[in-house]
Design a protein around this motif. Structure first.
Motif, PDB file in Angstrom:
ATOM      1  N   LEU A 109       0.832  -1.204   0.000  1.00 52.77           N
ATOM      2  CA  LEU A 109       0.000   0.000   0.000  1.00 52.77           C
ATOM      3  C   LEU A 109       0.867   1.256   0.000  1.00 52.77           C
ATOM      4  CD1 LEU A 109      -3.195   0.799   0.607  1.00 52.77           C
ATOM      5  CD2 LEU A 109      -2.233   1.458   2.809  1.00 52.77           C
ATOM      6  N   VAL A 110       1.962   1.237   0.769  1.00 50.17           N
ATOM      7  CA  VAL A 110       2.764   2.456   0.940  1.00 50.17           C
ATOM      8  C   VAL A 110       3.505   2.844  -0.335  1.00 50.17           C
ATOM      9  CG1 VAL A 110       3.003   2.129   3.423  1.00 50.17           C
ATOM     10  CG2 VAL A 110       4.732   1.176   1.895  1.00 50.17           C
ATOM     11  N   LYS A 111       3.811   1.878  -1.193  1.00 47.24           N
ATOM     12  CA  LYS A 111       4.488   2.237  -2.443  1.00 47.24           C
ATOM     13  C   LYS A 111       3.517   2.403  -3.603  1.00 47.24           C
ATOM     14  CE  LYS A 111       5.848  -2.387  -4.134  1.00 47.24           C
ATOM     15  NZ  LYS A 111       5.103  -2.288  -5.427  1.00 47.24           N
ATOM     16  N   ASP A 112       2.344   1.778  -3.481  1.00 51.70           N
ATOM     17  CA  ASP A 112       1.356   1.883  -4.555  1.00 51.70           C
ATOM     18  C   ASP A 112       0.502   3.142  -4.438  1.00 51.70           C
ATOM     19  OD1 ASP A 112       2.262  -0.486  -5.590  1.00 51.70           O
ATOM     20  OD2 ASP A 112       0.626  -1.720  -4.799  1.00 51.70           O
ATOM     21  N   ALA A 113       0.386   3.699  -3.243  1.00 55.03           N
ATOM     22  CA  ALA A 113      -0.358   4.947  -3.063  1.00 55.03           C
ATOM     23  C   ALA A 113       0.510   6.130  -3.460  1.00 55.03           C
ATOM     24  CB  ALA A 113      -0.797   5.091  -1.614  1.00 55.03           C
ATOM     25  N   ALA A 114      -0.126   7.240  -3.821  1.00 54.17           N
ATOM     26  CA  ALA A 114       0.628   8.451  -4.170  1.00 54.17           C
ATOM     27  C   ALA A 114       1.257   9.074  -2.936  1.00 54.17           C
ATOM     28  CB  ALA A 114      -0.287   9.457  -4.860  1.00 54.17           C
ATOM     29  N   GLY A 115       0.624   8.897  -1.782  1.00 55.63           N
ATOM     30  CA  GLY A 115       1.145   9.466  -0.549  1.00 55.63           C
ATOM     31  C   GLY A 115       0.082   9.515   0.515  1.00 55.63           C
ATOM     32  N   LEU A 116       0.497   9.938   1.698  1.00 55.33           N
ATOM     33  CA  LEU A 116      -0.394  10.009   2.851  1.00 55.33           C
ATOM     34  C   LEU A 116      -0.360  11.417   3.432  1.00 55.33           C
ATOM     35  CD1 LEU A 116      -2.136   8.603   5.141  1.00 55.33           C
ATOM     36  CD2 LEU A 116       0.042   8.298   6.342  1.00 55.33           C
ATOM     37  N   TYR A 117      -1.536  11.960   3.713  1.00 57.00           N
ATOM     38  CA  TYR A 117      -1.692  13.223   4.431  1.00 57.00           C
ATOM     39  C   TYR A 117      -2.436  12.919   5.713  1.00 57.00           C
ATOM     40  CZ  TYR A 117      -0.209  16.061   0.442  1.00 57.00           C
ATOM     41  OH  TYR A 117       0.528  16.642  -0.554  1.00 57.00           O
ATOM     42  N   ILE A 118      -1.965  13.488   6.830  1.00 56.56           N
ATOM     43  CA  ILE A 118      -2.642  13.224   8.091  1.00 56.56           C
ATOM     44  C   ILE A 118      -2.962  14.527   8.817  1.00 56.56           C
ATOM     45  CG2 ILE A 118      -1.309  11.083   8.302  1.00 56.56           C
ATOM     46  CD1 ILE A 118      -0.218  12.412  10.981  1.00 56.56           C
ATOM     47  N   MET A 119      -4.048  14.472   9.586  1.00 57.40           N
ATOM     48  CA  MET A 119      -4.368  15.547  10.516  1.00 57.40           C
ATOM     49  C   MET A 119      -3.896  15.096  11.884  1.00 57.40           C
ATOM     50  SD  MET A 119      -5.563  18.171  11.870  1.00 57.40           S
ATOM     51  CE  MET A 119      -5.445  18.246  13.636  1.00 57.40           C
ATOM     52  N   GLY A 120      -2.983  15.857  12.478  1.00 54.06           N
ATOM     53  CA  GLY A 120      -2.392  15.478  13.753  1.00 54.06           C
ATOM     54  C   GLY A 120      -0.891  15.682  13.693  1.00 54.06           C
ATOM     55  N   GLY A 121      -0.199  15.236  14.728  1.00 59.69           N
ATOM     56  CA  GLY A 121       1.247  15.345  14.742  1.00 59.69           C
ATOM     57  C   GLY A 121       1.754  16.632  15.333  1.00 59.69           C
ATOM     58  N   TYR A 122       1.100  17.114  16.383  1.00 62.87           N
ATOM     59  CA  TYR A 122       1.585  18.325  17.049  1.00 62.87           C
ATOM     60  C   TYR A 122       2.942  18.068  17.706  1.00 62.87           C
ATOM     61  CZ  TYR A 122      -3.402  19.438  16.761  1.00 62.87           C
ATOM     62  OH  TYR A 122      -4.689  19.636  16.336  1.00 62.87           O
ATOM     63  N   PHE A 123       3.713  19.106  17.882  1.00 71.25           N
ATOM     64  CA  PHE A 123       4.990  18.986  18.576  1.00 71.25           C
ATOM     65  C   PHE A 123       5.292  20.304  19.275  1.00 71.25           C
ATOM     66  CE2 PHE A 123       5.633  20.216  14.198  1.00 71.25           C
ATOM     67  CZ  PHE A 123       6.489  21.297  14.277  1.00 71.25           C
ATOM     68  N   ASP A 124       6.140  20.240  20.296  1.00 65.17           N
ATOM     69  CA  ASP A 124       6.531  21.413  21.077  1.00 65.17           C
ATOM     70  C   ASP A 124       5.314  22.156  21.625  1.00 65.17           C
ATOM     71  OD1 ASP A 124       9.110  20.781  20.409  1.00 65.17           O
ATOM     72  OD2 ASP A 124       9.208  22.169  18.730  1.00 65.17           O
ATOM     73  N   GLN A 125       4.339  21.409  22.153  1.00 61.24           N
ATOM     74  CA  GLN A 125       3.099  22.004  22.616  1.00 61.24           C
ATOM     75  C   GLN A 125       2.961  21.985  24.137  1.00 61.24           C
ATOM     76  OE1 GLN A 125       2.548  23.317  19.690  1.00 61.24           O
ATOM     77  NE2 GLN A 125       0.394  22.834  19.528  1.00 61.24           N
ATOM     78  N   GLN A 126       3.965  21.502  24.848  1.00 65.25           N
ATOM     79  CA  GLN A 126       3.829  21.328  26.294  1.00 65.25           C
ATOM     80  C   GLN A 126       3.502  22.617  27.023  1.00 65.25           C
ATOM     81  OE1 GLN A 126       7.482  18.720  27.224  1.00 65.25           O
ATOM     82  NE2 GLN A 126       6.116  18.427  28.959  1.00 65.25           N
ATOM     83  N   PHE A 127       4.187  23.690  26.678  1.00 61.32           N
ATOM     84  CA  PHE A 127       3.981  24.947  27.410  1.00 61.32           C
ATOM     85  C   PHE A 127       2.560  25.455  27.197  1.00 61.32           C
ATOM     86  CE2 PHE A 127       4.079  29.559  27.950  1.00 61.32           C
ATOM     87  CZ  PHE A 127       4.696  29.672  29.188  1.00 61.32           C
ATOM     88  N   ALA A 128       2.110  25.428  25.940  1.00 60.06           N
ATOM     89  CA  ALA A 128       0.757  25.910  25.649  1.00 60.06           C
ATOM     90  C   ALA A 128      -0.284  25.064  26.350  1.00 60.06           C
ATOM     91  CB  ALA A 128       0.518  25.903  24.135  1.00 60.06           C
ATOM     92  N   ALA A 129      -0.108  23.745  26.314  1.00 61.67           N
ATOM     93  CA  ALA A 129      -1.080  22.854  26.944  1.00 61.67           C
ATOM     94  C   ALA A 129      -1.079  23.004  28.454  1.00 61.67           C
ATOM     95  CB  ALA A 129      -0.793  21.401  26.554  1.00 61.67           C
ATOM     96  N   GLY A 130       0.104  23.251  29.026  1.00 63.01           N
ATOM     97  CA  GLY A 130       0.218  23.300  30.473  1.00 63.01           C
ATOM     98  C   GLY A 130      -0.209  24.615  31.091  1.00 63.01           C
ATOM     99  N   THR A 131      -0.155  25.693  30.326  1.00 57.95           N
ATOM    100  CA  THR A 131      -0.447  27.009  30.894  1.00 57.95           C
ATOM    101  C   THR A 131      -1.756  27.611  30.416  1.00 57.95           C
ATOM    102  OG1 THR A 131       0.780  28.124  29.123  1.00 57.95           O
ATOM    103  CG2 THR A 131       2.005  27.538  31.117  1.00 57.95           C
ATOM    104  N   GLY A 132      -2.383  26.990  29.429  1.00 57.26           N
ATOM    105  CA  GLY A 132      -3.586  27.574  28.857  1.00 57.26           C
ATOM    106  C   GLY A 132      -4.861  27.142  29.548  1.00 57.26           C
ATOM    107  N   THR A 133      -5.958  27.673  29.066  1.00 59.62           N
ATOM    108  CA  THR A 133      -7.287  27.288  29.533  1.00 59.62           C
ATOM    109  C   THR A 133      -7.573  25.858  29.082  1.00 59.62           C
ATOM    110  OG1 THR A 133      -8.299  28.086  27.507  1.00 59.62           O
ATOM    111  CG2 THR A 133      -8.071  29.673  29.327  1.00 59.62           C
TER     112      THR A 133
END
Length: 373
Positions: free
Chosen positions: A168-192
């Protein structure tokens, strides 16, 4: 009588002669996630709906509502995808939270979650599971027009498909995903609470093992929406544009076709809307830059993996490295993370797409002019 827009139809038909193709898996389909590809001249080969932020029946119900509202059921097949994560269960989800802190948004794992839909009121293609439908779509087009895959919920359905059909991975044109946040600890820890919610990567965290399988596979292309999807949000300015375009808030209330717009603007007053009504355009953003890649203004390439250590506070979180610093002791994948897109163009497309009439799409191959607009 609704008149067919010759320009729109001609553009769509011309696009379909060499249309790119996409198969979508999601845990709660949003209208623009399917309408954007159609507007760009792409062909949506299928939609599968899975457990995740919603229960499986609610995910299926949301997709059924979108396809029915826009009269797309005759040309876009709807399947049911993964109905549970590969390993994670309600018990392990609850145990992990007791160890490392509760998530603001728990999706269908929330103890108070109740189904909104019933299977009795939903029609879908039950001939094959979503993973099998995905495989069949990729195999049927691999030599002529390879299929793009868009996973906007858990990665479980795609992981199932890879397990059944590794090519599947070579026969498909590619994969797009929603997700994959990074470097979000400060925002998650200090926000509402809502800021914490927005910075929590639930799509990967509900099934970390599936996410690791999918994101470290050797895709021809792997695009991750990541942080950029949090930056494009509703606003009073956008509400005013939509209400003015409609001809007034009362028109939105009276015209059933414009109900998705009414749901978006809610009260019409940003400050009076609930936090749930002002969430970012997560899925829509990825759908947009997938079909209009010239919208992308900045990207970065990384080696990526998902933390699959249960006794880790980062279980289910995306980890990124520059390629020269990637660990040698675990499998990593190569991904392009989108940092910035053309915001103004996105909002312009959002407004214009909602005010096209898609109910004849399956007959004419494109949107038609919506009467009065």
């Amino acid at each position: 009588m609704v008149q067919i827009s010759k320009v729109l139809v001609a553009a769509s038909v011309a696009g379909l002669t060499a249309a790119k193709k996409v198969f979508i898996d999601n845990d709660g389909l949003a209208p623009l996630q399917v309408l954007f590809p159609l507007l760009a001249g792409w062909e949506v080969l299928g939609i599968s709906t899975s457990f995740g932020s919603s229960s499986t029946v609610d995910s299926a119900g949301a997709a059924y509502d979108v396809l029915t509202a826009y009269n797309l059921t005759s040309c876009i097949p709807h399947y049911v995808g993964a109905q549970q994560p590969l390993l994670r269960t309600q018990d392990t989800f609850d145990t992990w939270q007791s160890l490392f802190g509760e998530l603001v948004w728990q999706g269908a794992f929330a103890p108070s979650y109740e189904d909104l839909y019933s299977w009795d009121n939903i029609t879908y293609n039950d001939s094959v599971p979503g993973a099998v439908a995905l495989i069949e779509a990729v195999k049927a087009n691999k030599d002529t027009d390879p299929v793009y895959i868009y996973a906007a919920g858990m990665m479980t359905t795609v992981a199932q498909a890879i397990s059944l059909y590794p090519d599947l991975v070579k026969d498909a044109a590619g994969l797009y995903i929603m997700g994959g946040y990074f470097d979000q600890q400060f925002a998650a820890g200090t926000g509402t609470p809502i800021v914490n919610d927005i910075n929590t990567d639930i799509n990967l965290m509900q099934d970390p093992e599936a996410a690791q399988i999918v994101l470290t596979a050797n895709w021809t292309e792997l695009y991750i929406g990541a942080n950029v999807t949090n930056y494009l949000v509703p606003s009073q300015e956008l509400y005013d544009r939509l209400i003015t375009k409609a001809g007034g808030y009362s028109v939105l209330e009276e015209n059933s076709y414009l109900e998705p717009v009414l749901n978006l603007v809610a009260t019409g007053n940003y400050t009076e809307n609930t936090s749930e009504q002002t969430l970012p355009f997560w899925d829509e953003v990825v759908s947009a830059f997938m079909v209009w890649p010239d919208m992308v203004q900045s990207t970065t390439n990384f080696s990526v993996a998902v933390d699959t250590q249960f006794y880790s506070p980062f279980y289910g979180s995306l980890r990124i490295w520059g390629s020269e610093f990637a660990p040698k002791g675990q499998i990593t994948g190569n991904a392009t993370i989108v940092n910035k897109i053309d915001d103004s163009r996105f909002y312009d497309l959002l407004v214009s797409t909602y005010f096209m009439d898609w109910r004849q799409y399956c007959e004419v191959g494109g949107p038609v002019t919506l009467e009065g607009y």
